[in-house]
Design a protein around this motif. Structure first.
Motif, PDB file in Angstrom:
ATOM      1  N   LEU A   1       0.830  -1.207   0.000  1.00 43.81           N
ATOM      2  CA  LEU A   1       0.000   0.000   0.000  1.00 43.81           C
ATOM      3  C   LEU A   1       0.862   1.254   0.000  1.00 43.81           C
ATOM      4  N   ALA A   2       1.987   1.222   0.731  1.00 42.15           N
ATOM      5  CA  ALA A   2       2.903   2.361   0.710  1.00 42.15           C
ATOM      6  C   ALA A   2       3.530   2.535  -0.664  1.00 42.15           C
ATOM      7  N   LEU A   3       3.841   1.431  -1.337  1.00 39.25           N
ATOM      8  CA  LEU A   3       4.369   1.494  -2.702  1.00 39.25           C
ATOM      9  C   LEU A   3       3.351   2.114  -3.647  1.00 39.25           C
ATOM     10  N   LEU A   4       2.097   1.662  -3.573  1.00 42.31           N
ATOM     11  CA  LEU A   4       1.055   2.207  -4.444  1.00 42.31           C
ATOM     12  C   LEU A   4       0.831   3.691  -4.179  1.00 42.31           C
ATOM     13  N   GLU A   5       0.871   4.078  -2.923  1.00 46.05           N
ATOM     14  CA  GLU A   5       0.707   5.497  -2.585  1.00 46.05           C
ATOM     15  C   GLU A   5       1.828   6.331  -3.199  1.00 46.05           C
ATOM     16  N   THR A   6       3.051   5.815  -3.153  1.00 42.31           N
ATOM     17  CA  THR A   6       4.189   6.548  -3.726  1.00 42.31           C
ATOM     18  C   THR A   6       4.019   6.743  -5.227  1.00 42.31           C
ATOM     19  N   LEU A   7       3.564   5.715  -5.920  1.00 41.44           N
ATOM     20  CA  LEU A   7       3.400   5.812  -7.368  1.00 41.44           C
ATOM     21  C   LEU A   7       2.234   6.712  -7.746  1.00 41.44           C
ATOM     22  N   VAL A   8       1.119   6.571  -7.037  1.00 42.08           N
ATOM     23  CA  VAL A   8      -0.090   7.328  -7.387  1.00 42.08           C
ATOM     24  C   VAL A   8       0.094   8.816  -7.143  1.00 42.08           C
ATOM     25  N   PHE A   9       0.759   9.188  -6.059  1.00 44.90           N
ATOM     26  CA  PHE A   9       0.882  10.602  -5.691  1.00 44.90           C
ATOM     27  C   PHE A   9       2.153  11.248  -6.228  1.00 44.90           C
ATOM     28  N   CYS A  10       2.722  10.661  -7.256  1.00 49.10           N
ATOM     29  CA  CYS A  10       3.868  11.295  -7.931  1.00 49.10           C
ATOM     30  C   CYS A  10       3.308  12.307  -8.936  1.00 49.10           C
ATOM     31  N   SER A  11       3.457  13.597  -8.654  1.00 48.65           N
ATOM     32  CA  SER A  11       2.738  14.634  -9.398  1.00 48.65           C
ATOM     33  C   SER A  11       3.208  14.790 -10.833  1.00 48.65           C
TER      34      SER A  11
ATOM     35  N   SER B   1       6.994  -0.869   7.900  1.00 46.38           N
ATOM     36  CA  SER B   1       6.621  -1.374   6.579  1.00 46.38           C
ATOM     37  C   SER B   1       6.315  -0.248   5.596  1.00 46.38           C
ATOM     38  N   LYS B   2       5.768   0.853   6.092  1.00 47.77           N
ATOM     39  CA  LYS B   2       5.435   1.968   5.205  1.00 47.77           C
ATOM     40  C   LYS B   2       6.702   2.607   4.644  1.00 47.77           C
ATOM     41  N   GLU B   3       7.704   2.786   5.479  1.00 46.03           N
ATOM     42  CA  GLU B   3       8.957   3.378   5.001  1.00 46.03           C
ATOM     43  C   GLU B   3       9.662   2.443   4.023  1.00 46.03           C
ATOM     44  N   VAL B   4       9.561   1.136   4.268  1.00 50.37           N
ATOM     45  CA  VAL B   4      10.154   0.171   3.343  1.00 50.37           C
ATOM     46  C   VAL B   4       9.456   0.234   1.991  1.00 50.37           C
ATOM     47  N   GLY B   5       8.116   0.269   2.006  1.00 52.28           N
ATOM     48  CA  GLY B   5       7.370   0.271   0.759  1.00 52.28           C
ATOM     49  C   GLY B   5       7.596   1.499  -0.099  1.00 52.28           C
ATOM     50  N   MET B   6       7.894   2.627   0.535  1.00 52.44           N
ATOM     51  CA  MET B   6       8.106   3.865  -0.232  1.00 52.44           C
ATOM     52  C   MET B   6       9.385   3.831  -1.054  1.00 52.44           C
ATOM     53  N   GLN B   7      10.276   2.875  -0.752  1.00 53.42           N
ATOM     54  CA  GLN B   7      11.558   2.828  -1.441  1.00 53.42           C
ATOM     55  C   GLN B   7      11.677   1.656  -2.411  1.00 53.42           C
ATOM     56  N   VAL B   8      10.592   0.920  -2.632  1.00 53.13           N
ATOM     57  CA  VAL B   8      10.711  -0.325  -3.396  1.00 53.13           C
ATOM     58  C   VAL B   8      11.105  -0.074  -4.841  1.00 53.13           C
ATOM     59  N   ILE B   9      10.359   0.774  -5.537  1.00 49.83           N
ATOM     60  CA  ILE B   9      10.615   1.011  -6.959  1.00 49.83           C
ATOM     61  C   ILE B   9      11.223   2.389  -7.140  1.00 49.83           C
ATOM     62  N   SER B  10      12.372   2.423  -7.788  1.00 54.76           N
ATOM     63  CA  SER B  10      13.007   3.691  -8.125  1.00 54.76           C
ATOM     64  C   SER B  10      12.285   4.305  -9.328  1.00 54.76           C
ATOM     65  N   VAL B  11      11.793   5.520  -9.146  1.00 59.80           N
ATOM     66  CA  VAL B  11      11.042   6.168 -10.215  1.00 59.80           C
ATOM     67  C   VAL B  11      11.909   6.376 -11.452  1.00 59.80           C
ATOM     68  N   SER B  12      13.162   6.702 -11.256  1.00 55.85           N
ATOM     69  CA  SER B  12      14.063   6.913 -12.405  1.00 55.85           C
ATOM     70  C   SER B  12      14.244   5.640 -13.202  1.00 55.85           C
ATOM     71  N   ARG B  13      14.281   4.492 -12.491  1.00 54.38           N
ATOM     72  CA  ARG B  13      14.447   3.218 -13.189  1.00 54.38           C
ATOM     73  C   ARG B  13      13.243   2.901 -14.078  1.00 54.38           C
ATOM     74  N   VAL B  14      12.038   3.150 -13.565  1.00 54.68           N
ATOM     75  CA  VAL B  14      10.834   2.891 -14.336  1.00 54.68           C
ATOM     76  C   VAL B  14      10.743   3.848 -15.511  1.00 54.68           C
ATOM     77  N   THR B  15      11.113   5.109 -15.313  1.00 56.97           N
ATOM     78  CA  THR B  15      11.053   6.116 -16.385  1.00 56.97           C
ATOM     79  C   THR B  15      12.004   5.769 -17.514  1.00 56.97           C
ATOM     80  N   ASP B  16      13.203   5.298 -17.157  1.00 52.37           N
ATOM     81  CA  ASP B  16      14.185   4.954 -18.187  1.00 52.37           C
ATOM     82  C   ASP B  16      13.719   3.780 -19.032  1.00 52.37           C
TER      83      ASP B  16
END
Length: 439
Positions: free
Chosen positions: A101-111, A423-438
């Motif tokens: 859920l923390a991972l999904l929140e990080t991805l969804v709220f990326c402006s 767990s929330k702090e761990v989930g926020m770091q799972v996927i690097s946004v730069s890696r997905v963008t590349d």
């Protein structure tokens, strides 16, 4: 969006998304078809004012009034001029744990990014936004019901109801319930650990067997056997399980004379005792059986708290037995449809208790179906799924986080596994946004 703002002579637009349970508020707002162009707004923690201390210095009632929680989407003239990158990579998240859920929140709220294809796979989909009917499970406070209502993840995330039963790394898809295929570009495993059905050791209590007579080999062999799930045995892992259990208790237990057994020494076991009392079950109908601690501290890890809890249970009439291991159901029956008695072994004499409802909170472990899928996919598994410092498994397209995982042995970091951190702090770091963008 810029033309809409210009023609309507507005500088900003917003749209609230209320929970599905609030039908009245939903009817006040028309359907919207431009959500993908709006930016979700993170909820901010509100100030809790001490009314008695502030007195006449309190702010207005408009500020103090507690409103129905909702998610907010926003668009302004400034945001309409900023470029927003669309990411079409297929991201599949397995499990609805706090980490996922923390991972999904990080991805969804990326402006500045918009993810078009995020999917979560879970037996009950996304967590419900309703409060538990009874507090059987304690809250980690990582993602409360109010937080879920303020995120409205169902608006941005596709939910698949089911369990992952297989992973095909070459074709990049997961099999859901042995039926449907779900293809991915990035797979994130965040299943966490769940309570499992307790398996009797099979020790014969009629011969006054003790826990010392039961070897670890016997316990392991019992756990490997196919488990038969009796009708009145409950293993609760989420709010949906709690709702089903409360419904059964209300119809078949509360107004009867049967006794309930809570088996376990975790915090949820004590929460279950409190929940049963809340439902109207008398304390003398509840038995708390704690398995051997095996030199591990209790869930409270404080003798003063332990003493206060024990005294409170004693005053309520709850019977507490410590150091007992589950041995038999129904006097040793193999095929059990419903249990009426449960037997336990200890270091001294055995214990037999009549039972009309059995709640198992013995220990948490990795789900068997998830383990089978991971193992057959040849992902390195060493008691837990092995990852490196960047959350990667031995497959570059598969990442994992949370209590499911452990670091590779080369790091010498067993005490620093994800299960020991928030767990929330761990989930926020799972996927690097730069890696997905590349990609």
């Amino acid at each position: 969006m810029k033309e809409i703002l210009r023609l309507s002579r507005k500088t900003c637009l917003y749209y609230p998304i209320y929970p599905a349970e609030n039908q009245l508020q939903q009817q006040r707002h028309t359907l919207v078809t431009v959500l993908e162009h709006l930016v979700p707004v993170r909820a901010r923690r509100q100030i809790t004012y001490p009314r008695e201390e502030l007195g006449e210095n309190l702010p207005s009632e408009r500020v103090l009034r507690k409103q129905e929680p909702y998610a907010l989407c926003h668009m302004s003239r400034k945001l309409s001029l900023e470029p927003k990158v669309t990411i079409n990579a297929r991201i599949v998240v397995i499990g609805a744990s706090d980490t996922s859920l923390a991972l999904l929140e990080t991805l969804v709220f990326c402006s500045h990014l918009h993810f078009n294809n995020i999917t979560i796979v879970s037996p009950h989909g996304l967590p419900t936004t309703r409060e538990q009917p009874a507090p059987f499970l304690h809250s980690s406070e990582c993602c409360t019901v109010e937080n879920l209502q303020q995120m409205a993840l169902h608006t941005w995330v596709n939910a698949v109801h089911g369990k992952m039963t297989a992973i095909d790394r070459s074709e990049k898809f997961v099999l859901v319930d042995d039926r449907g295929r779900l293809y991915y570009d990035y797979l994130v495993l965040c299943t966490g650990q769940q309570y499992q059905l307790a398996v009797p050791t099979g020790a014969d209590v009629s011969l006054f067997a003790t826990t010392a007579d039961v070897s670890m080999t016997t316990i392991r062999n019992a756990r490997r056997q196919k488990q038969v799930w009796p009708d009145n045995v409950f293993v609760l892992n989420d709010s949906i399980d709690v709702q089903l259990a409360v419904s059964w208790l209300t119809d078949n237990f509360v107004n009867t004379d049967g006794k309930a057994i809570v088996y376990g020494s975790t915090l949820d076991a004590y929460s279950a005792v409190q929940a049963l009392i809340t439902l109207g079950v008398a304390g003398d109908r509840i038995t708390l059986v704690e398995p051997p601690f095996n030199y591990q501290p209790s869930c409270f890890n404080n003798p003063d708290v332990e003493g206060a809890v024990a005294e409170n249970l004693r005053s309520l009439g709850v019977q507490v037995y410590t150091g007992y291991l589950l041995a038999q159901w129904n006097e040793g029956s193999v095929l059990v449809q419903s249990i009426y008695s449960v037997s336990f072994t200890s270091n001294t004499k055995p214990l037999e208790v009549e039972c009309a409802a059995f709640f198992c909170f013995q220990h948490k472990s990795v789900d068997y179906d998830a383990f089978t899928a991971i193992n057959k996919a040849c992902l390195v598994y060493d008691g837990q799924l092995v990852i490196d410092a960047g959350y990667d498994t031995n497959d570059a397209a598969v990442r994992a986080a949370g209590p499911l995982t452990k670091f590779a042995r080369r790091y010498y970091a067993d005490p620093w596994s994800h299960g020991n951190f928030n767990s929330k702090e761990v989930g926020m770091q799972v996927i690097s946004v730069s890696r997905v963008t590349d990609a």
